[in-house]
Motif scaffolding. Sequence first.
Motif, PDB file in Angstrom:
ATOM      1  N   PRO A  31       9.509  73.902 -13.805  1.00 48.34           N
ATOM      2  CA  PRO A  31      10.427  75.045 -13.977  1.00 48.34           C
ATOM      3  C   PRO A  31       9.874  76.093 -14.434  1.00 48.34           C
ATOM      4  O   PRO A  31       9.632  76.126 -15.969  1.00 48.34           O
ATOM      5  CB  PRO A  31      11.690  74.815 -13.842  1.00 48.34           C
ATOM      6  CG  PRO A  31      11.229  73.269 -13.574  1.00 48.34           C
ATOM      7  CD  PRO A  31      10.432  72.727 -14.246  1.00 48.34           C
TER       8      PRO A  31
ATOM      9  N   TRP B  75      20.206  78.509 -15.981  1.00 51.65           N
ATOM     10  CA  TRP B  75      18.970  77.852 -15.065  1.00 51.65           C
ATOM     11  C   TRP B  75      19.373  76.879 -15.120  1.00 51.65           C
ATOM     12  O   TRP B  75      20.222  75.793 -13.650  1.00 51.65           O
ATOM     13  CB  TRP B  75      17.455  77.976 -15.503  1.00 51.65           C
ATOM     14  CG  TRP B  75      17.041  76.743 -13.772  1.00 51.65           C
ATOM     15  CD1 TRP B  75      16.689  77.511 -13.115  1.00 51.65           C
ATOM     16  CD2 TRP B  75      16.398  75.786 -14.585  1.00 51.65           C
ATOM     17  NE1 TRP B  75      15.903  76.365 -12.583  1.00 51.65           N
ATOM     18  CE2 TRP B  75      15.323  75.017 -13.539  1.00 51.65           C
ATOM     19  CE3 TRP B  75      16.616  74.688 -15.316  1.00 51.65           C
ATOM     20  CZ2 TRP B  75      15.382  73.525 -13.660  1.00 51.65           C
ATOM     21  CZ3 TRP B  75      16.026  73.621 -15.723  1.00 51.65           C
ATOM     22  CH2 TRP B  75      15.494  72.605 -14.242  1.00 51.65           C
ATOM     23  N   ARG B  76      19.934  75.744 -16.027  1.00 49.96           N
ATOM     24  CA  ARG B  76      20.567  74.339 -16.188  1.00 49.96           C
ATOM     25  C   ARG B  76      21.983  74.050 -16.302  1.00 49.96           C
ATOM     26  O   ARG B  76      21.963  73.321 -15.396  1.00 49.96           O
ATOM     27  CB  ARG B  76      20.385  73.831 -17.987  1.00 49.96           C
ATOM     28  CG  ARG B  76      19.139  73.585 -18.365  1.00 49.96           C
ATOM     29  CD  ARG B  76      18.985  73.140 -19.960  1.00 49.96           C
ATOM     30  NE  ARG B  76      17.447  73.008 -20.194  1.00 49.96           N
ATOM     31  CZ  ARG B  76      17.787  72.624 -21.975  1.00 49.96           C
ATOM     32  NH1 ARG B  76      17.983  73.139 -22.381  1.00 49.96           N
ATOM     33  NH2 ARG B  76      16.085  72.042 -21.478  1.00 49.96           N
ATOM     34  N   HIS B  77      22.557  75.351 -16.358  1.00 47.26           N
ATOM     35  CA  HIS B  77      24.200  75.496 -15.565  1.00 47.26           C
ATOM     36  C   HIS B  77      24.797  74.772 -13.828  1.00 47.26           C
ATOM     37  O   HIS B  77      24.634  74.372 -13.634  1.00 47.26           O
ATOM     38  CB  HIS B  77      24.762  76.131 -16.004  1.00 47.26           C
ATOM     39  CG  HIS B  77      26.303  75.986 -16.031  1.00 47.26           C
ATOM     40  ND1 HIS B  77      27.046  74.736 -16.495  1.00 47.26           N
ATOM     41  CD2 HIS B  77      27.089  77.046 -14.787  1.00 47.26           C
ATOM     42  CE1 HIS B  77      28.507  75.108 -15.497  1.00 47.26           C
ATOM     43  NE2 HIS B  77      28.262  76.178 -15.039  1.00 47.26           N
ATOM     44  N   ASP B  78      23.472  75.994 -13.533  1.00 48.16           N
ATOM     45  CA  ASP B  78      23.264  76.180 -12.141  1.00 48.16           C
ATOM     46  C   ASP B  78      22.279  75.186 -11.212  1.00 48.16           C
ATOM     47  O   ASP B  78      22.601  74.300 -10.371  1.00 48.16           O
ATOM     48  CB  ASP B  78      21.776  77.173 -11.449  1.00 48.16           C
ATOM     49  CG  ASP B  78      22.632  78.478 -12.055  1.00 48.16           C
ATOM     50  OD1 ASP B  78      22.144  79.487 -12.065  1.00 48.16           O
ATOM     51  OD2 ASP B  78      23.754  78.750 -12.028  1.00 48.16           O
ATOM     52  N   GLN B  79      21.946  74.488 -12.536  1.00 49.63           N
ATOM     53  CA  GLN B  79      21.519  72.778 -12.350  1.00 49.63           C
ATOM     54  C   GLN B  79      22.202  71.934 -11.996  1.00 49.63           C
ATOM     55  O   GLN B  79      22.791  70.924 -11.137  1.00 49.63           O
ATOM     56  CB  GLN B  79      19.861  72.425 -13.357  1.00 49.63           C
ATOM     57  CG  GLN B  79      18.756  73.169 -12.478  1.00 49.63           C
ATOM     58  CD  GLN B  79      18.234  72.731 -10.957  1.00 49.63           C
ATOM     59  OE1 GLN B  79      17.958  71.441 -10.836  1.00 49.63           O
ATOM     60  NE2 GLN B  79      17.938  74.043 -10.235  1.00 49.63           N
ATOM     61  N   GLN B  80      23.192  71.912 -12.929  1.00 39.89           N
ATOM     62  CA  GLN B  80      24.444  70.862 -12.875  1.00 39.89           C
ATOM     63  C   GLN B  80      25.359  70.770 -12.033  1.00 39.89           C
ATOM     64  O   GLN B  80      25.817  69.807 -10.650  1.00 39.89           O
ATOM     65  CB  GLN B  80      24.829  71.001 -14.034  1.00 39.89           C
ATOM     66  CG  GLN B  80      24.635  70.060 -15.406  1.00 39.89           C
ATOM     67  CD  GLN B  80      25.730  70.321 -16.729  1.00 39.89           C
ATOM     68  OE1 GLN B  80      25.592  71.565 -17.545  1.00 39.89           O
ATOM     69  NE2 GLN B  80      25.776  69.611 -17.395  1.00 39.89           N
TER      70      GLN B  80
ATOM     71  N   TYR C  56      21.495  68.474 -16.350  1.00 45.44           N
ATOM     72  CA  TYR C  56      20.597  69.146 -15.658  1.00 45.44           C
ATOM     73  C   TYR C  56      18.980  68.127 -15.473  1.00 45.44           C
ATOM     74  O   TYR C  56      18.969  67.422 -16.463  1.00 45.44           O
ATOM     75  CB  TYR C  56      20.373  70.122 -16.201  1.00 45.44           C
ATOM     76  CG  TYR C  56      20.484  70.091 -17.623  1.00 45.44           C
ATOM     77  CD1 TYR C  56      21.357  70.492 -18.132  1.00 45.44           C
ATOM     78  CD2 TYR C  56      18.738  69.300 -18.451  1.00 45.44           C
ATOM     79  CE1 TYR C  56      21.148  70.119 -19.636  1.00 45.44           C
ATOM     80  CE2 TYR C  56      18.598  69.782 -19.689  1.00 45.44           C
ATOM     81  CZ  TYR C  56      19.912  69.671 -20.491  1.00 45.44           C
ATOM     82  OH  TYR C  56      19.790  70.665 -22.072  1.00 45.44           O
ATOM     83  N   PRO C  57      18.363  68.831 -14.883  1.00 44.98           N
ATOM     84  CA  PRO C  57      16.888  67.327 -14.697  1.00 44.98           C
ATOM     85  C   PRO C  57      15.686  67.820 -15.906  1.00 44.98           C
ATOM     86  O   PRO C  57      16.110  69.350 -16.609  1.00 44.98           O
ATOM     87  CB  PRO C  57      16.412  68.268 -13.811  1.00 44.98           C
ATOM     88  CG  PRO C  57      16.483  68.947 -13.078  1.00 44.98           C
ATOM     89  CD  PRO C  57      18.140  69.329 -13.438  1.00 44.98           C
TER      90      PRO C  57
ATOM     91  N   GLU D 244      24.355  72.379  -9.031  1.00 39.15           N
ATOM     92  CA  GLU D 244      23.687  72.128  -7.458  1.00 39.15           C
ATOM     93  C   GLU D 244      23.289  70.489  -7.350  1.00 39.15           C
ATOM     94  O   GLU D 244      24.022  69.732  -6.598  1.00 39.15           O
ATOM     95  CB  GLU D 244      22.144  72.546  -7.384  1.00 39.15           C
ATOM     96  CG  GLU D 244      21.860  72.293  -6.550  1.00 39.15           C
ATOM     97  CD  GLU D 244      21.169  70.971  -6.240  1.00 39.15           C
ATOM     98  OE1 GLU D 244      20.927  70.664  -7.429  1.00 39.15           O
ATOM     99  OE2 GLU D 244      20.976  70.680  -4.886  1.00 39.15           O
ATOM    100  N   ARG D 245      23.249  70.152  -8.729  1.00 37.62           N
ATOM    101  CA  ARG D 245      22.877  67.905  -8.740  1.00 37.62           C
ATOM    102  C   ARG D 245      24.546  68.054  -8.216  1.00 37.62           C
ATOM    103  O   ARG D 245      24.732  66.731  -7.707  1.00 37.62           O
ATOM    104  CB  ARG D 245      22.198  68.054  -9.823  1.00 37.62           C
ATOM    105  CG  ARG D 245      22.411  66.505 -10.373  1.00 37.62           C
ATOM    106  CD  ARG D 245      22.222  66.393 -11.301  1.00 37.62           C
ATOM    107  NE  ARG D 245      20.558  65.760 -10.801  1.00 37.62           N
ATOM    108  CZ  ARG D 245      19.484  65.441 -11.971  1.00 37.62           C
ATOM    109  NH1 ARG D 245      19.814  64.927 -13.777  1.00 37.62           N
ATOM    110  NH2 ARG D 245      18.100  65.632 -12.091  1.00 37.62           N
TER     111      ARG D 245
END
Length: 248
Positions: free
Chosen positions: A204, A218-223, A189-190, A225-226
């Motif tokens: 964020p 949120w971090r898992h969702d970012q992983q 994640y970012p 998505e990326r």
Amino acid sequence: MRIDIITIFPAFFDALDISLLGKARQTGLIDLQVHDLRDHTHDRHRTVDDTPYGGGAGMVMKPEPWGDALDAVLPQATDAAAGPAVDGPLVIFPSPAGVRFDQAMARELAAEEHLVFGCGRYEGIDQRVVDHYAARTRVRLVSLGDYVLNGGEVAVMAMIEAVGRLIPGVVGNPESLVEESHENGLLEYPSYTKPASWRDLEVPPVLLSGNHGAIAAWRHDQQLERTRRVRPDLLPEANAENTHSTRG
Ligand SMILES: NC(=O)c1ccno1
């Protein structure tokens, strides 16, 4: 872990005296030795290459210096009829013709007791070197990716960095190794740090919330998505689909 590197450019590896790997060498976590292949030649010009049999452009690395250099770092050959030693050192030759290096292989190599890296140059090393040592110990051709470098040194630097950091004690906080790209099959994640606002760009808000559950989600969702955007091939469904298609 013991690491031996054989190369005609020993100075390439001076960078392994600094940072985390340099500290690991000083504390004895990693016993890393760099060997100059030319020290295993016996002519005035310290020759390590010659023209290829069958013709063609470029030069091929001669087998004799490699034989002397590898014999100097490998345990004495046991009974050849016994086949390659399964518990001996693993000899790795970086090559675009090798198996692809990845985080799973880095973890596998980090568990080895003794790695020997042979850095080819020119058009490569005489094939008989690979064949001879494959009968004596474990040998693996490994590629960083589908491109060609001028020699194995850059690939060995990358592999030693990726492997060395996984050796217990090398990285100060082992927790930092957990949520990284490719550790759970996804890209990382970012990350953000102070200040909360920089050039009108805000961190964020969820990361400032103190809600650890929401932050983890949120971090898992970012992983996801990326990974979907940059490396869809890493997603489980992509692999499941590939598995199905390879079965025909
Ligand atoms: N792609 C590679 O790993 C490589 C190694 C030597 N030349 O290319």
